[in-house]
Enzyme design. Structure first.
Site: not given
Ligand code: IDP
Ligand code: MG
Length: 136
Positions: A12, A52, A115, A118, A129
């Site tokens: 990212k 997304y 983070n 992905h 994807e």
């Molecule tokens: P993942 O990336 O671990 O699969 P997902 O639940 O699919 O997590 O969420 C996609 C992305 O959305 C996450 O990687 C993160 O960057 C963002 N995200 C998820 N939950 C939150 C939140 O509570 N606040 C802000 N961003 C979030």
């Molecule tokens: Mg995810």
């Protein structure tokens, strides 16, 4: 043998910006994942919104799409035994604060939104994807 899988990984913007691409790729290679394809691109907010779309009802959806399109990303096809789950384990929990030791998100993640990586969460989503980014 039959569990040889491919999954999609994205480095990212926060990690690309800090030049962590090569270091993160090494982590995949050191964990029995091959990088079949890799490209550095920047996507539009509309493309991020499409990618997304499973999260469209979430309060963070708009910020998430803005963020993924805010700078260059590196998209990769990873291949290996149980690649989908293995990649998720190597990445660690979504929130870097909760991520396990020695995971990419623990090492490099800044916050739940920034983070660093992905990874597809199922074989079915991995296939979709990969198609999204690598239309051959
Ligand atoms: P993942 O990336 O671990 O699969 P997902 O639940 O699919 O997590 O969420 C996609 C992305 O959305 C996450 O990687 C993160 O960057 C963002 N995200 C998820 N939950 C939150 C939140 O509570 N606040 C802000 N961003 C979030
Ligand atoms: Mg995810």
């Amino acid at each position: 043998m039959s569990n040889l899988e491919q999954t999609l990984s994205i480095i990212k913007p926060d990690a690309v910006e800090r030049n962590l691409g090569e270091e993160i790729k090494k982590i995949f290679l050191n964990n029995n994942l091959k990088i079949l394809q890799s490209k550095k691109i920047q996507i539009t907010k509309d493309e991020a919104a499409e990618f997304y779309k499973v999260h469209q009802s979430k309060p963070f959806y708009n910020a998430l799409c803005s963020y993924l399109s805010s700078g260059p990303i590196i998209v990769m096809i990873l291949e290996g035994k149980n690649a989908v789950l293995l990649n998720r384990q190597i990445m660690g929990s979504t929130d870097p604060k909760l991520a396990e030791e020695n995971t990419i998100r623990k090492k490099f993640g800044i916050s739940i939104d920034k983070n660093s990586v992905h990874g597809s969460d199922s074989l079915e989503n991995a296939q979709a994807e990969i198609k999204f980014f690598f239309k051959n």
